[in-house]
Design a protein around this motif. Sequence first.
Motif, PDB file in Angstrom:
ATOM      1  N   PHE A  16      47.309 113.310  18.844  1.00  0.00           N
ATOM      2  CA  PHE A  16      46.214 113.773  18.585  1.00  0.00           C
ATOM      3  C   PHE A  16      44.326 113.575  19.573  1.00  0.00           C
ATOM      4  O   PHE A  16      43.508 114.771  19.026  1.00  0.00           O
ATOM      5  CB  PHE A  16      45.494 112.484  18.293  1.00  0.00           C
ATOM      6  N   ALA A  17      44.706 113.361  21.131  1.00  0.00           N
ATOM      7  CA  ALA A  17      44.003 114.063  22.010  1.00  0.00           C
ATOM      8  C   ALA A  17      43.048 114.912  23.063  1.00  0.00           C
ATOM      9  O   ALA A  17      42.162 115.494  23.002  1.00  0.00           O
ATOM     10  CB  ALA A  17      43.940 112.824  23.234  1.00  0.00           C
ATOM     11  N   GLN A  18      44.990 115.794  22.445  1.00  0.00           N
ATOM     12  CA  GLN A  18      44.379 117.304  22.992  1.00  0.00           C
ATOM     13  C   GLN A  18      43.345 118.073  21.968  1.00  0.00           C
ATOM     14  O   GLN A  18      43.423 117.794  21.158  1.00  0.00           O
ATOM     15  CB  GLN A  18      45.945 118.421  22.860  1.00  0.00           C
ATOM     16  N   LYS A  19      43.188 119.285  23.066  1.00  0.00           N
ATOM     17  CA  LYS A  19      42.446 120.348  22.034  1.00  0.00           C
ATOM     18  C   LYS A  19      43.536 121.664  22.275  1.00  0.00           C
ATOM     19  O   LYS A  19      43.421 121.432  23.515  1.00  0.00           O
ATOM     20  CB  LYS A  19      41.023 120.503  22.390  1.00  0.00           C
ATOM     21  N   LYS A  20      43.398 122.172  21.339  1.00  0.00           N
ATOM     22  CA  LYS A  20      44.197 122.933  21.451  1.00  0.00           C
ATOM     23  C   LYS A  20      43.485 124.709  21.633  1.00  0.00           C
ATOM     24  O   LYS A  20      42.149 124.932  21.042  1.00  0.00           O
ATOM     25  CB  LYS A  20      45.487 123.966  20.190  1.00  0.00           C
ATOM     26  N   VAL A  21      43.449 125.192  22.397  1.00  0.00           N
ATOM     27  CA  VAL A  21      42.761 126.084  24.060  1.00  0.00           C
ATOM     28  C   VAL A  21      43.132 126.909  23.447  1.00  0.00           C
ATOM     29  O   VAL A  21      44.339 127.223  24.145  1.00  0.00           O
ATOM     30  CB  VAL A  21      41.807 125.683  24.960  1.00  0.00           C
ATOM     31  N   TRP A  22      42.599 128.749  23.331  1.00  0.00           N
ATOM     32  CA  TRP A  22      42.549 129.737  24.176  1.00  0.00           C
ATOM     33  C   TRP A  22      41.800 130.299  24.633  1.00  0.00           C
ATOM     34  O   TRP A  22      40.801 130.479  25.208  1.00  0.00           O
ATOM     35  CB  TRP A  22      42.563 130.592  23.149  1.00  0.00           C
ATOM     36  N   LEU A  23      42.294 130.922  26.137  1.00  0.00           N
ATOM     37  CA  LEU A  23      41.806 130.843  27.393  1.00  0.00           C
ATOM     38  C   LEU A  23      41.427 132.279  27.939  1.00  0.00           C
ATOM     39  O   LEU A  23      42.366 133.288  27.492  1.00  0.00           O
ATOM     40  CB  LEU A  23      41.916 129.989  28.686  1.00  0.00           C
ATOM     41  N   ASP A  24      40.341 132.698  27.452  1.00  0.00           N
ATOM     42  CA  ASP A  24      39.966 134.196  27.773  1.00  0.00           C
ATOM     43  C   ASP A  24      39.356 134.690  29.509  1.00  0.00           C
ATOM     44  O   ASP A  24      37.727 133.783  29.284  1.00  0.00           O
ATOM     45  CB  ASP A  24      38.726 134.693  26.521  1.00  0.00           C
ATOM     46  N   THR A  25      40.171 135.265  29.695  1.00  0.00           N
ATOM     47  CA  THR A  25      39.225 135.311  31.211  1.00  0.00           C
ATOM     48  C   THR A  25      39.608 136.815  32.304  1.00  0.00           C
ATOM     49  O   THR A  25      40.436 137.091  31.722  1.00  0.00           O
ATOM     50  CB  THR A  25      40.451 134.071  32.186  1.00  0.00           C
ATOM     51  N   ASP A  26      38.222 136.570  32.864  1.00  0.00           N
ATOM     52  CA  ASP A  26      38.196 137.896  33.556  1.00  0.00           C
ATOM     53  C   ASP A  26      38.845 137.166  34.954  1.00  0.00           C
ATOM     54  O   ASP A  26      38.378 137.016  36.497  1.00  0.00           O
ATOM     55  CB  ASP A  26      36.302 138.138  33.876  1.00  0.00           C
ATOM     56  N   LEU A  27      40.171 136.833  35.704  1.00  0.00           N
ATOM     57  CA  LEU A  27      41.046 136.717  36.740  1.00  0.00           C
ATOM     58  C   LEU A  27      41.524 137.447  37.527  1.00  0.00           C
ATOM     59  O   LEU A  27      41.991 138.094  37.209  1.00  0.00           O
ATOM     60  CB  LEU A  27      42.220 135.322  36.047  1.00  0.00           C
ATOM     61  N   MET A  28      40.291 137.008  38.508  1.00  0.00           N
ATOM     62  CA  MET A  28      40.890 138.493  39.823  1.00  0.00           C
ATOM     63  C   MET A  28      40.500 137.265  40.895  1.00  0.00           C
ATOM     64  O   MET A  28      40.485 138.552  41.725  1.00  0.00           O
ATOM     65  CB  MET A  28      38.920 139.058  39.892  1.00  0.00           C
ATOM     66  N   ILE A  29      41.233 136.421  40.730  1.00  0.00           N
ATOM     67  CA  ILE A  29      41.143 135.764  42.078  1.00  0.00           C
ATOM     68  C   ILE A  29      42.298 137.336  42.815  1.00  0.00           C
ATOM     69  O   ILE A  29      43.202 136.614  42.095  1.00  0.00           O
ATOM     70  CB  ILE A  29      41.763 134.797  41.798  1.00  0.00           C
ATOM     71  N   GLY A  30      42.141 137.036  44.278  1.00  0.00           N
ATOM     72  CA  GLY A  30      43.183 137.512  44.807  1.00  0.00           C
ATOM     73  C   GLY A  30      42.894 138.707  44.628  1.00  0.00           C
ATOM     74  O   GLY A  30      43.451 140.122  45.491  1.00  0.00           O
ATOM     75  N   LEU A  31      42.351 139.766  43.834  1.00  0.00           N
ATOM     76  CA  LEU A  31      42.323 141.068  43.393  1.00  0.00           C
ATOM     77  C   LEU A  31      42.006 141.831  45.191  1.00  0.00           C
ATOM     78  O   LEU A  31      41.246 142.180  45.599  1.00  0.00           O
ATOM     79  CB  LEU A  31      40.934 141.603  43.055  1.00  0.00           C
ATOM     80  N   PRO A  32      43.075 143.232  45.497  1.00  0.00           N
ATOM     81  CA  PRO A  32      42.294 143.846  46.357  1.00  0.00           C
ATOM     82  C   PRO A  32      41.524 145.125  46.485  1.00  0.00           C
ATOM     83  O   PRO A  32      40.932 145.174  47.724  1.00  0.00           O
ATOM     84  CB  PRO A  32      44.333 144.681  46.568  1.00  0.00           C
ATOM     85  N   GLU A  33      40.859 144.746  45.455  1.00  0.00           N
ATOM     86  CA  GLU A  33      40.391 146.364  45.154  1.00  0.00           C
ATOM     87  C   GLU A  33      38.729 145.607  46.323  1.00  0.00           C
ATOM     88  O   GLU A  33      37.730 146.497  46.728  1.00  0.00           O
ATOM     89  CB  GLU A  33      39.753 146.035  43.893  1.00  0.00           C
ATOM     90  N   ARG A  34      38.314 144.205  45.982  1.00  0.00           N
ATOM     91  CA  ARG A  34      37.197 144.433  46.779  1.00  0.00           C
ATOM     92  C   ARG A  34      37.392 142.652  47.141  1.00  0.00           C
ATOM     93  O   ARG A  34      37.939 142.168  46.736  1.00  0.00           O
ATOM     94  CB  ARG A  34      36.038 144.114  46.394  1.00  0.00           C
ATOM     95  N   ALA A  35      38.110 143.198  48.461  1.00  0.00           N
ATOM     96  CA  ALA A  35      37.717 141.289  49.127  1.00  0.00           C
ATOM     97  C   ALA A  35      36.788 140.772  50.220  1.00  0.00           C
ATOM     98  O   ALA A  35      36.196 141.451  50.780  1.00  0.00           O
ATOM     99  CB  ALA A  35      39.288 141.551  49.994  1.00  0.00           C
ATOM    100  N   PRO A  36      36.419 139.621  49.261  1.00  0.00           N
ATOM    101  CA  PRO A  36      37.429 138.608  48.603  1.00  0.00           C
ATOM    102  C   PRO A  36      36.306 138.951  47.235  1.00  0.00           C
ATOM    103  O   PRO A  36      35.582 139.547  47.063  1.00  0.00           O
ATOM    104  CB  PRO A  36      36.851 137.118  49.138  1.00  0.00           C
ATOM    105  N   ARG A  37      37.423 138.188  46.519  1.00  0.00           N
ATOM    106  CA  ARG A  37      36.788 138.082  44.550  1.00  0.00           C
ATOM    107  C   ARG A  37      36.691 136.654  44.313  1.00  0.00           C
ATOM    108  O   ARG A  37      37.147 136.185  44.701  1.00  0.00           O
ATOM    109  CB  ARG A  37      37.800 139.572  43.430  1.00  0.00           C
ATOM    110  N   GLU A  38      35.976 136.741  43.234  1.00  0.00           N
ATOM    111  CA  GLU A  38      35.749 135.893  43.198  1.00  0.00           C
ATOM    112  C   GLU A  38      36.836 134.636  42.096  1.00  0.00           C
ATOM    113  O   GLU A  38      38.035 135.204  41.630  1.00  0.00           O
ATOM    114  CB  GLU A  38      34.891 135.809  41.306  1.00  0.00           C
ATOM    115  N   VAL A  39      37.068 133.343  42.753  1.00  0.00           N
ATOM    116  CA  VAL A  39      38.261 132.354  42.665  1.00  0.00           C
ATOM    117  C   VAL A  39      38.024 131.679  41.628  1.00  0.00           C
ATOM    118  O   VAL A  39      38.992 131.255  40.864  1.00  0.00           O
ATOM    119  CB  VAL A  39      38.254 131.720  43.560  1.00  0.00           C
TER     120      VAL A  39
END
Length: 324
Positions: A16-39
């Motif tokens: 009952f306490a849980q919320k069912k969630v879909w996560l849409d994310t621009d996951l760029m942590i560790g992206l080698p194109e430009r170091a560092p990237r957003e974490v």
Amino acid sequence: MNKLLVFFCFISTLTFAQKKVWLDTDLMIGLPERAPREVDDGVTLMMALQHPDKINLVGISTITYADYGYETAQKLLRWYSRGKTIPVYKGSDKADDMGTENDATRALAEALQKEKLTILAIGPLTNIATLLKNHPELASQIEEVVVCAGRTPGYSFKPGLEKIIVFDYNFEKDVESFRTVLDAGVKMVLSGFECSVYLFLGKTDFEFLNNRFQGDKWVYDQLTPWALRGKKLFGIEGFIPYDTTPLGHITHPEFFKYYKDIPVQINVKKNDAASGIGGVRPDEKAFLEVSYDFQSKWKVDYAYKTLPGFEEILIESLKRKYVK
């Protein structure tokens, strides 16, 4: 028998306490194109996985750098999902093709046809706008869209020692997609820089990740240069984990203050930021702003302040206390 009854009561309460969630994310942590990237997207995913009593991630979609985000999500899930299988789908790679179906939008549409979901959108809204543009009948299946974006009029994004003004990336990357989602009439919650600025993770706050566990060590190796970047650009070594506050609205809403049902507008004004999307800095740009003085057809809930205690919850979430 009594123990069995207690167990089933516990499971019922958990569900009952849980919320069912879909996560849409621009996951760029560790992206080698430009170091560092957003974490912060990576930190947010890690935190979400450590609160199974509050959030049930039913799917993850990537937005921008879709291939890299897909691979990185899979890697973080292997380390931190505690064995739970969560499907990951590739979405829009450039966040500039609203209306074009992709694996993520098709999967999200299929999921919404089965049940109502909360959407945690911590990147540009291209995937979500595509879904609502092509499947407007599914708007009623969305409990709310929680977004990392927005501001009150006159508020500038000044991290650290407030020497540089930065832009509202998630919104400015794809303004029209925000307009499409707002026009769809779904409930929206905004929690951006203005709310997140009360949080700050310095090196001592995540030093515990520098250990023998492969996942923690990899994450630590990404957070460290990002924190050093903060020192160079903003005067303080560390970073603001912006995307954790939209998640916090779902998991710990009692730690936030809100403007409820507040009008929101997209206003074109003089650019206040030192840079812009893709390195291009126009003289004017769009601002996503909320105010009770606006006469707007669009209204949202706006998280404007994080209360003491949420930062400690975030740090504890990174300590893998639920990982077996």
